[in-house]
Design a protein around this motif. Structure first.
Motif, PDB file in Angstrom:
ATOM      1  N   VAL A  96       5.718  13.813 -10.475  1.00  0.00           N
ATOM      2  CA  VAL A  96       6.758  13.411 -11.197  1.00  0.00           C
ATOM      3  C   VAL A  96       6.489  12.448 -12.356  1.00  0.00           C
ATOM      4  N   GLY A  97       5.392  11.535 -12.132  1.00  0.00           N
ATOM      5  CA  GLY A  97       5.037  10.410 -13.182  1.00  0.00           C
ATOM      6  C   GLY A  97       4.739  11.373 -14.575  1.00  0.00           C
ATOM      7  N   ASP A  98       3.889  12.441 -14.462  1.00  0.00           N
ATOM      8  CA  ASP A  98       3.757  13.473 -15.678  1.00  0.00           C
ATOM      9  C   ASP A  98       5.003  13.954 -16.280  1.00  0.00           C
ATOM     10  N   TYR A  99       6.085  14.150 -15.365  1.00  0.00           N
ATOM     11  CA  TYR A  99       7.477  14.857 -15.842  1.00  0.00           C
ATOM     12  C   TYR A  99       7.874  13.700 -16.632  1.00  0.00           C
ATOM     13  N   LEU A 100       7.853  12.491 -16.118  1.00  0.00           N
ATOM     14  CA  LEU A 100       8.558  11.422 -16.862  1.00  0.00           C
ATOM     15  C   LEU A 100       8.143  10.651 -18.001  1.00  0.00           C
ATOM     16  N   LYS A 101       6.657  10.964 -18.187  1.00  0.00           N
ATOM     17  CA  LYS A 101       5.905  10.146 -19.337  1.00  0.00           C
ATOM     18  C   LYS A 101       6.119  10.966 -20.541  1.00  0.00           C
ATOM     19  N   SER A 102       6.183  10.412 -21.700  1.00  0.00           N
ATOM     20  CA  SER A 102       6.496  10.879 -23.019  1.00  0.00           C
ATOM     21  C   SER A 102       5.186  11.868 -23.237  1.00  0.00           C
ATOM     22  N   THR A 103       5.244  12.386 -24.483  1.00  0.00           N
ATOM     23  CA  THR A 103       4.153  13.592 -24.672  1.00  0.00           C
ATOM     24  C   THR A 103       3.362  12.901 -25.765  1.00  0.00           C
ATOM     25  N   TYR A 104       3.583  11.509 -26.313  1.00  0.00           N
ATOM     26  CA  TYR A 104       2.965  10.873 -27.263  1.00  0.00           C
ATOM     27  C   TYR A 104       2.854   9.514 -26.865  1.00  0.00           C
ATOM     28  N   GLY A 105       1.830   8.655 -27.382  1.00  0.00           N
ATOM     29  CA  GLY A 105       1.908   7.218 -27.441  1.00  0.00           C
ATOM     30  C   GLY A 105       1.213   6.536 -26.191  1.00  0.00           C
ATOM     31  N   TRP A 106       0.633   7.164 -25.302  1.00  0.00           N
ATOM     32  CA  TRP A 106       0.035   6.669 -24.325  1.00  0.00           C
ATOM     33  C   TRP A 106      -1.582   6.690 -24.545  1.00  0.00           C
ATOM     34  N   ASN A 107      -2.071   5.483 -24.328  1.00  0.00           N
ATOM     35  CA  ASN A 107      -3.503   5.417 -24.453  1.00  0.00           C
ATOM     36  C   ASN A 107      -4.462   6.414 -23.780  1.00  0.00           C
ATOM     37  N   ASN A 108      -5.820   6.669 -24.397  1.00  0.00           N
ATOM     38  CA  ASN A 108      -6.568   7.283 -23.543  1.00  0.00           C
ATOM     39  C   ASN A 108      -6.068   8.737 -23.054  1.00  0.00           C
ATOM     40  N   ASP A 109      -5.448   9.435 -23.855  1.00  0.00           N
ATOM     41  CA  ASP A 109      -5.154  10.659 -23.690  1.00  0.00           C
ATOM     42  C   ASP A 109      -4.035  10.755 -22.210  1.00  0.00           C
ATOM     43  N   GLY A 110      -3.322   9.588 -21.985  1.00  0.00           N
ATOM     44  CA  GLY A 110      -2.647   9.306 -20.737  1.00  0.00           C
ATOM     45  C   GLY A 110      -1.238   9.969 -21.052  1.00  0.00           C
ATOM     46  N   ASN A 111      -0.862  10.769 -21.979  1.00  0.00           N
ATOM     47  CA  ASN A 111       0.485  11.379 -22.134  1.00  0.00           C
ATOM     48  C   ASN A 111       0.827  12.276 -21.017  1.00  0.00           C
ATOM     49  N   GLY A 112       2.030  12.408 -20.932  1.00  0.00           N
ATOM     50  CA  GLY A 112       2.617  13.315 -19.903  1.00  0.00           C
ATOM     51  C   GLY A 112       3.380  14.509 -20.614  1.00  0.00           C
ATOM     52  N   SER A 113       3.877  15.376 -19.700  1.00  0.00           N
ATOM     53  CA  SER A 113       4.608  16.443 -20.206  1.00  0.00           C
ATOM     54  C   SER A 113       6.082  16.383 -20.669  1.00  0.00           C
ATOM     55  N   ASN A 114       6.714  15.262 -20.189  1.00  0.00           N
ATOM     56  CA  ASN A 114       7.971  15.048 -20.241  1.00  0.00           C
ATOM     57  C   ASN A 114       8.766  16.273 -20.081  1.00  0.00           C
ATOM     58  N   LEU A 115       8.605  16.898 -18.868  1.00  0.00           N
ATOM     59  CA  LEU A 115       9.431  18.087 -18.392  1.00  0.00           C
ATOM     60  C   LEU A 115      10.726  17.545 -18.229  1.00  0.00           C
TER      61      LEU A 115
END
Length: 196
Positions: free
Chosen positions: A112-131
């Protein structure tokens, strides 16, 4: 205040898809209180609201609020409110978390964290899918008289419950879990609104 927020339907709830921007006053990170409202803009150390609103961090991440500030009338537009812990859980369950996971403490509920995180802006390739369309950005927080973790963490308040505690939510660049923990009222975190 003349600003149009982006919104998203998650399950049967309508959420802000960006952080609250309400900023009646602004304080440097060195000032804090557990009883009076304080408003911060990440890395801004002055007290001039117009200057704070002109910063990249305000435009991108909105405002960091202490606990009393999220109770302020005006933080959400008419017809909206700061979500309760139960409303956060309802949203998390609609994204696939089990009831027991949603009610648990600490890190839980991947992906669920991946679904909530934006697809940009996170350090170290920590972006999510923002589903989910929630577009959770890593706006950092105000803690121990300083700003920290921009690019690494995004943290959001829930409304106070009947025990006068707030179960906040944190997303982290290194995990697809969602952190559920009681927030100290003098810390500064982001806020979202949900429709009444």
């Amino acid at each position: 205040e003349g600003y149009d927020y982006s919104t998203v339907l998650i399950g049967e709830q309508c959420w802000f898809a960006e952080n609250c921007r309400y900023l009646p006053v602004v304080s440097p990170s060195s000032e804090e209180s557990s009883t009076d409202p304080y408003y911060y803009v990440y890395n801004y150390q002055g007290t001039n609201v117009a200057e704070a609103k002109a910063t990249f961090n305000y435009a991108t991440y909105g405002v960091l609020y202490n606990g009393p500030a999220v109770l302020t009338v005006g933080i959400c537009p008419s017809g909206w409110h700061i979500p309760s812990d139960g409303e956060w859980q309802t949203m998390e369950i609609s994204l696939g978390m089990s009831d027991s996971e949603a009610a648990a403490c600490c890190w839980r509920g991947a992906p669920v964290g991946d679904y909530l995180k934006s697809t940009y802006g996170w350090n170290n390739d920590g972006n999510g899918s923002n589903l989910s369309g929630f577009t959770g950005l890593p706006g950092g927080y105000r803690y121990s008289n300083s700003f920290d973790a921009n690019g690494d963490y995004g943290s959001w308040w829930s409304a106070l419950d009947s025990s006068s505690i707030s179960w906040g939510r944190t997303l982290d660049l290194s995990t697809d879990d969602v952190y559920r923990i009681i927030y100290e009222q003098f810390h500064g975190y982001s806020a979202r609104c949900v429709r009444d």
